[in-house]
Enzyme design. Structure first.
Site, PDB file in Angstrom:
ATOM      1  N   LYS A   1      78.416  65.405  30.432  1.00 50.39           N
ATOM      2  CA  LYS A   1      77.894  65.634  31.787  1.00 50.39           C
ATOM      3  C   LYS A   1      78.631  66.741  32.522  1.00 50.39           C
ATOM      4  O   LYS A   1      78.760  66.725  33.746  1.00 50.39           O
ATOM      5  CB  LYS A   1      77.942  64.339  32.612  1.00 50.39           C
ATOM      6  CG  LYS A   1      77.214  63.185  31.936  1.00 50.39           C
ATOM      7  CD  LYS A   1      77.352  61.889  32.682  1.00 50.39           C
ATOM      8  CE  LYS A   1      76.714  60.749  31.918  1.00 50.39           C
ATOM      9  NZ  LYS A   1      76.866  59.443  32.581  1.00 50.39           N
TER      10      LYS A   1
ATOM     11  N   ASP B   1      77.103  51.030  32.842  1.00 50.41           N
ATOM     12  CA  ASP B   1      76.049  50.641  33.768  1.00 50.41           C
ATOM     13  C   ASP B   1      75.060  49.643  33.166  1.00 50.41           C
ATOM     14  O   ASP B   1      74.428  48.883  33.900  1.00 50.41           O
ATOM     15  CB  ASP B   1      75.309  51.863  34.310  1.00 50.41           C
ATOM     16  CG  ASP B   1      74.755  52.756  33.201  1.00 50.41           C
ATOM     17  OD1 ASP B   1      74.993  52.449  32.015  1.00 50.41           O
ATOM     18  OD2 ASP B   1      74.106  53.764  33.524  1.00 50.41           O
TER      19      ASP B   1
END
Length: 552
Positions: free
Chosen positions: A195, A231
């Site tokens: 990312k 997550d």
């Protein structure tokens, strides 16, 4: 609808040939897809023939489910050495049971954003949250690891000080959305940055230790980092809290896809063999990392030629195969490739298209949702998207065809997602199972939820039932709830140990009393025996004396 569209397409192709009087020779292919088309120049191209590649029968989906389940078993036993599904341990032993109480902190680091959240829980009352969001500065993301974690620690300290919580030593759940080798609930080694983050000195280090060191350097607050999570696990936990402690699967279908579920600890052979801490609980949430399914070629039968082109041009070819088939990361590019092929074969846009349509990654996945949100007969979103792509002179049948391509490609993704979910449900096999799903692709696509539910019902084993709920903020609320679970379990364990110690002391005191009673009884018996012995001796002596006196 396909039949009507096809008639329009055939008419347009016939009219084009009639106007030219002959078939125009093809120009030299300018793209990889055009080269592929040139090899198939004798093949009859139609919408139906192209779309047929994306249609998967239930037999094929059940074959995929069987291969997935086999990979999950091998992942539990030996990890990635023998499987493309990692089946990573989360070390989270339970779901929330509604007895969680207190204040908990969540920290969520993902991509370029950092979030700090305070959650207050009281049984029987609504959850209360406060949060702070910030964008990570480039100096932190691309400098040293010390600068990165110092920035994170500063954000945490500022947040707690502002709320006068600096000295309360609150439990913290840390969502860290980067590849890690997790060997404990609060221990994970960073494998690589993704990312866009390139901070030095972090790869190969324990990220919890890096954060704790930064908090010490800041020195302004006292906290306890109790859990590092992803997550997907957080999604399952957050949904369980809303559902009264019940959730069987947590699923992410966004840019990527993943799932988690509760597994028996005795089956987690590989994960617990490499753990750095003893695990004494009967169950654990497993982070499947199912996005890697197919990386060894075991799912080639569900790949189309378009999937293979997308994979070959990706940053990591041959990696995260199921991600590229299901999630939003590649869905838009798949649609673009199909549109490009149809255009090159004069099935769409009269063969004209645009330069942008022929350019990689110019059709984002959000276009699919926007096109499918259009009202029938109006197609305002579709018209705007074609303008953005530089496509001119599109007909009404072109817009219908574009919409149909979006439907077929995204429905294939939904069917694959449904097969993966059904595979896990068939393993869990509980009554009335609950599936919690989060992620932008699932949330914003107007038909995805309906398609997934419909296909799961077709693939689920007889006698099993399920319900899907859409949830959100697994990285925030989920992290704080896991901190709450860990704190509750720790307190329950401390109470259990304390109760055991009290019982041990009581048992020891009872045993001591019993031994004292036995000793007293023994002394009493010895005293009785001594008195009896003395009495007998006295009687013998008295008898002897009387006998002696008689003889005198």
């Amino acid at each position: 609808m396909l039949g009507i569209i096809e008639l329009g397409i055939q008419y347009r192709v016939w009219r084009s040939k009639a106007q030219t009087g002959k078939k125009s020779p093809r120009s030299a292919p300018a793209t990889p897809l055009a080269k592929m088309a040139s090899k198939l120049n004798e093949e009859s191209i139609s919408l139906e023939s192209v779309m047929a590649e994306f249609k998967l029968s239930n037999t094929t989906l059940r074959r995929m489910m069987s291969h997935m389940s086999d990979n999950m078993d091998r992942g539990l036993e030996a990890g990635l050495d023998r499987s493309t599904i990692a089946m990573l341990p989360s070390f989270v032993p339970e779901l929330p049971n509604g007895k969680e109480r207190g204040k908990f902190v969540a920290m969520d680091l993902g991509g370029t954003n950092l979030r700090v959240m305070l959650m207050e829980l009281e049984p029987g009352e609504p959850m209360r949250t406060k949060q702070f969001n910030t964008r990570m500065p480039n100096a932190a993301m691309h400098g040293t690891g010390e600068k990165l974690f110092d920035y994170i620690a500063k954000a945490l300290c500022d947040f707690l000080i502002e709320r006068e919580l600096a000295d309360e030593c609150l439990p913290v759940g840390f969502t860290f959305s980067y590849p890690c080798d997790q060997t404990g609930l609060r221990s994970a080694t960073l494998l690589r940055w993704t990312k866009g983050v390139t901070a030095t000195g972090c790869v190969g280090e324990d990220v919890v230790q890096l954060l704790e060191d930064a908090i010490k350097r800041d020195g302004r607050v006292k906290v306890n980092i109790v859990a590092l999570i992803n997550d997907t696990v957080g999604t399952m936990v957050a949904a369980a809290y809303e559902a009264g402690g019940h959730c069987d699967i947590g699923v992410i279908i966004g840019t990527g896809t993943n799932a988690s579920y509760m597994e028996k600890s005795k089956n987690i052979v590989h994960g617990l063999a490499n753990a750095t801490e003893e695990y004494n609980h009967k169950t654990m949430i497993i982070d499947t990392e199912w996005g890697g399914f197919g990386d060894n070629g075991e799912a080639d039968y569900i790949f189309t030629r378009y999937d293979k082109i997308v994979d070959s041009k990706s940053d990591h070819p041959g990696v995260n195969s199921l991600d590229k088939l299901i999630a939003g990361m590649c869905m838009g590019e798949l649609v673009r490739l199909v549109l490009e092929r149809l255009c090159e074969n004069k099935v769409l846009f009269n063969g004209q298209g645009s330069k942008m349509l022929r350019t990689r990654n110019t059709f984002p996945t959000k276009y699919i949702s926007e096109i499918l949100h259009d009202d029938c007969g109006v197609y305002s979103n579709t018209r705007q998207i074609m303008d953005e792509l530089g496509i001119e002179g599109a007909t009404f049948s072109d817009m219908l065809l574009l919409r149909e391509v979006c439907v077929v490609v995204s429905r294939r993704s939904a069917n694959l997602a449904a097969a993966a979910i059904a595979c896990v449900l068939n393993r869990v096999r509980r009554p009335n199972m609950l599936v919690a799903i989060d992620g932008s692709t699932y949330k914003y696509h107007p038909f995805f939820n309906h398609w997934v539910c419909e296909k799961i019902r077709e693939l689920l084993d007889p006698g099993l039932d399920f319900k899907i709920v859409q949830t959100g903020d697994g990285s925030g609320r989920g992290a704080a709830l896991i901190a709450a679970i860990v704190s509750r379990v720790k307190k329950e364990e401390e109470k259990r140990l304390k109760d055991l110690e009290i019982q041990r002391q009581k048992d020891a005191e009872a045993e001591e009393r019993r031994l004292l009673e036995i000793e007293a009884e023994k002394e009493e018996a010895e005293e009785r025996a001594r008195k009896i012995s003395e009495m007998m001796r006295y009687q013998i002596e008295r008898g002897a004396e009387e006998s002696f006196q008689r003889h005198e």
